[in-house]
Design a protein around this motif. Structure first.
Motif, PDB file in Angstrom:
ATOM      1  N   TYR A   1       0.731  -1.261  -0.117  1.00 59.68           N
ATOM      2  CA  TYR A   1       0.048  -0.026  -0.030  1.00 59.68           C
ATOM      3  C   TYR A   1       1.052   1.205  -0.073  1.00 59.68           C
ATOM      4  CZ  TYR A   1       0.255   0.890   5.160  1.00 59.68           C
ATOM      5  OH  TYR A   1       0.923   1.099   6.396  1.00 59.68           O
ATOM      6  N   ARG A   2       0.598   2.117  -0.749  1.00 61.36           N
ATOM      7  CA  ARG A   2       1.017   3.456  -0.891  1.00 61.36           C
ATOM      8  C   ARG A   2       0.263   4.573  -0.223  1.00 61.36           C
ATOM      9  NH1 ARG A   2       5.380   5.575  -4.119  1.00 61.36           N
ATOM     10  NH2 ARG A   2       5.131   7.513  -4.821  1.00 61.36           N
ATOM     11  N   LEU A   3       0.707   5.370   0.587  1.00 64.24           N
ATOM     12  CA  LEU A   3       0.005   6.437   1.286  1.00 64.24           C
ATOM     13  C   LEU A   3       0.701   7.749   0.777  1.00 64.24           C
ATOM     14  CD1 LEU A   3      -1.829   7.603   3.151  1.00 64.24           C
ATOM     15  CD2 LEU A   3      -0.603   7.387   4.990  1.00 64.24           C
ATOM     16  N   GLU A   4      -0.124   8.360   0.242  1.00 64.37           N
ATOM     17  CA  GLU A   4       0.618   9.995  -0.250  1.00 64.37           C
ATOM     18  C   GLU A   4      -0.403  11.109   0.458  1.00 64.37           C
ATOM     19  OE1 GLU A   4       1.808  10.139  -4.486  1.00 64.37           O
ATOM     20  OE2 GLU A   4       0.838   8.064  -4.581  1.00 64.37           O
ATOM     21  N   ALA A   5       0.132  11.845   1.183  1.00 65.76           N
ATOM     22  CA  ALA A   5      -0.335  12.973   1.911  1.00 65.76           C
ATOM     23  C   ALA A   5       0.429  14.132   1.672  1.00 65.76           C
ATOM     24  CB  ALA A   5      -0.736  12.749   3.031  1.00 65.76           C
ATOM     25  N   GLY A   6       0.216  15.226   0.755  1.00 63.14           N
ATOM     26  CA  GLY A   6       1.148  16.332   0.392  1.00 63.14           C
ATOM     27  C   GLY A   6       2.322  15.677  -0.195  1.00 63.14           C
ATOM     28  N   ASP A   7       3.516  16.220   0.862  1.00 67.64           N
ATOM     29  CA  ASP A   7       4.876  15.792   0.545  1.00 67.64           C
ATOM     30  C   ASP A   7       5.145  14.323   1.223  1.00 67.64           C
ATOM     31  OD1 ASP A   7       5.150  18.161  -1.091  1.00 67.64           O
ATOM     32  OD2 ASP A   7       6.116  19.062   0.851  1.00 67.64           O
ATOM     33  N   PHE A   8       4.232  13.921   1.940  1.00 68.83           N
ATOM     34  CA  PHE A   8       4.732  12.743   2.599  1.00 68.83           C
ATOM     35  C   PHE A   8       4.220  11.287   1.717  1.00 68.83           C
ATOM     36  CE2 PHE A   8       3.252   8.850   5.034  1.00 68.83           C
ATOM     37  CZ  PHE A   8       4.377   8.687   5.874  1.00 68.83           C
ATOM     38  N   VAL A   9       5.227  10.279   1.435  1.00 71.37           N
ATOM     39  CA  VAL A   9       4.864   9.213   0.759  1.00 71.37           C
ATOM     40  C   VAL A   9       5.583   8.004   1.543  1.00 71.37           C
ATOM     41  CG1 VAL A   9       5.243   7.903  -1.530  1.00 71.37           C
ATOM     42  CG2 VAL A   9       5.023  10.566  -1.560  1.00 71.37           C
ATOM     43  N   SER A  10       4.651   7.080   1.648  1.00 72.95           N
ATOM     44  CA  SER A  10       5.174   5.854   2.487  1.00 72.95           C
ATOM     45  C   SER A  10       4.445   4.783   1.409  1.00 72.95           C
ATOM     46  CB  SER A  10       4.677   5.752   3.876  1.00 72.95           C
ATOM     47  OG  SER A  10       5.147   4.571   4.433  1.00 72.95           O
ATOM     48  N   THR A  11       5.487   3.707   1.543  1.00 68.22           N
ATOM     49  CA  THR A  11       5.136   2.442   0.920  1.00 68.22           C
ATOM     50  C   THR A  11       5.256   1.250   1.904  1.00 68.22           C
ATOM     51  OG1 THR A  11       5.294   3.119  -1.208  1.00 68.22           O
ATOM     52  CG2 THR A  11       5.256   0.692  -1.001  1.00 68.22           C
ATOM     53  N   ARG A  12       4.270   0.292   2.118  1.00 68.89           N
ATOM     54  CA  ARG A  12       4.439  -0.844   3.145  1.00 68.89           C
ATOM     55  C   ARG A  12       3.916  -1.920   2.542  1.00 68.89           C
ATOM     56  NH1 ARG A  12       5.755   0.627   8.536  1.00 68.89           N
ATOM     57  NH2 ARG A  12       6.037   2.782   8.737  1.00 68.89           N
ATOM     58  N   LYS A  13       4.311  -3.040   3.082  1.00 64.61           N
ATOM     59  CA  LYS A  13       4.064  -4.384   2.713  1.00 64.61           C
ATOM     60  C   LYS A  13       2.670  -4.685   3.343  1.00 64.61           C
ATOM     61  CE  LYS A  13       8.633  -5.799   1.674  1.00 64.61           C
ATOM     62  NZ  LYS A  13       9.697  -6.749   1.909  1.00 64.61           N
ATOM     63  N   LEU A  14       1.694  -5.902   2.749  1.00 61.54           N
ATOM     64  CA  LEU A  14       0.696  -6.340   3.335  1.00 61.54           C
ATOM     65  C   LEU A  14       0.814  -7.735   3.214  1.00 61.54           C
ATOM     66  CD1 LEU A  14      -1.724  -4.168   1.779  1.00 61.54           C
ATOM     67  CD2 LEU A  14      -1.863  -3.960   3.970  1.00 61.54           C
ATOM     68  N   ILE A  15       0.160  -8.559   3.879  1.00 62.35           N
ATOM     69  CA  ILE A  15       0.536 -10.083   3.577  1.00 62.35           C
ATOM     70  C   ILE A  15      -0.954 -10.498   3.593  1.00 62.35           C
ATOM     71  CG2 ILE A  15       1.125 -12.388   4.077  1.00 62.35           C
ATOM     72  CD1 ILE A  15       3.398 -10.629   3.134  1.00 62.35           C
ATOM     73  N   LEU A  16      -1.740 -11.025   2.805  1.00 62.74           N
ATOM     74  CA  LEU A  16      -3.159 -11.622   2.701  1.00 62.74           C
ATOM     75  C   LEU A  16      -2.838 -12.996   2.642  1.00 62.74           C
ATOM     76  CD1 LEU A  16      -6.088 -11.656   2.369  1.00 62.74           C
ATOM     77  CD2 LEU A  16      -5.927 -11.567  -0.142  1.00 62.74           C
ATOM     78  N   ASN A  17      -3.264 -13.876   3.940  1.00 66.43           N
ATOM     79  CA  ASN A  17      -3.216 -15.119   4.153  1.00 66.43           C
ATOM     80  C   ASN A  17      -4.400 -15.653   4.167  1.00 66.43           C
ATOM     81  OD1 ASN A  17      -1.788 -17.408   4.721  1.00 66.43           O
ATOM     82  ND2 ASN A  17      -1.125 -16.983   6.771  1.00 66.43           N
ATOM     83  N   LYS A  18      -4.990 -16.363   3.342  1.00 61.86           N
ATOM     84  CA  LYS A  18      -6.338 -17.187   3.337  1.00 61.86           C
ATOM     85  C   LYS A  18      -6.129 -18.457   3.785  1.00 61.86           C
ATOM     86  CE  LYS A  18      -7.670 -15.830  -0.762  1.00 61.86           C
ATOM     87  NZ  LYS A  18      -8.754 -15.791  -2.039  1.00 61.86           N
TER      88      LYS A  18
END
Length: 87
Positions: free
Chosen positions: A70-87
């Motif tokens: 997931y990538r969160l962008e808010a103004g000048d802030f940008v962060s990308t993090r991992k998510l694990i979907l485990n069914k």
């Protein structure tokens, strides 16, 4: 702050805080960089937010188990993090 729970099934929550009003984009991508779901695309006021992803794409189809970003962008802030979907 990372999403919780992670790994998740069937939902995970992404939390963030805005110090000022900002245009916010929160997007889920697959590991190949393709957009799976755009959860937020709007201007939001200062404050704390919790956004839930239910593991589905933009058409409502359940995604397969695996790693997503997931990538969160808010103004000048940008962060990308991992998510694990485990069914």
């Amino acid at each position: 702050r990372p999403n919780y729970p992670n790994p998740f099934n069937p939902t995970t929550t992404i939390s963030y805080q805005l110090p000022n009003e900002e245009t916010v984009s929160l997007t889920i991508f697959n590991i190949n960089g393709q957009v799976v779901q755009r959860l937020v695309q709007e201007t939001q006021s200062q404050g704390a937010y919790n956004v839930t992803w239910d593991g589905r794409d933009a058409e409502g189809r359940m995604m397969s188990s695996g790693m997503y970003l997931y990538r969160l962008e808010a103004g000048d802030f940008v962060s990308t993090r991992k998510l694990i979907l485990n069914k």
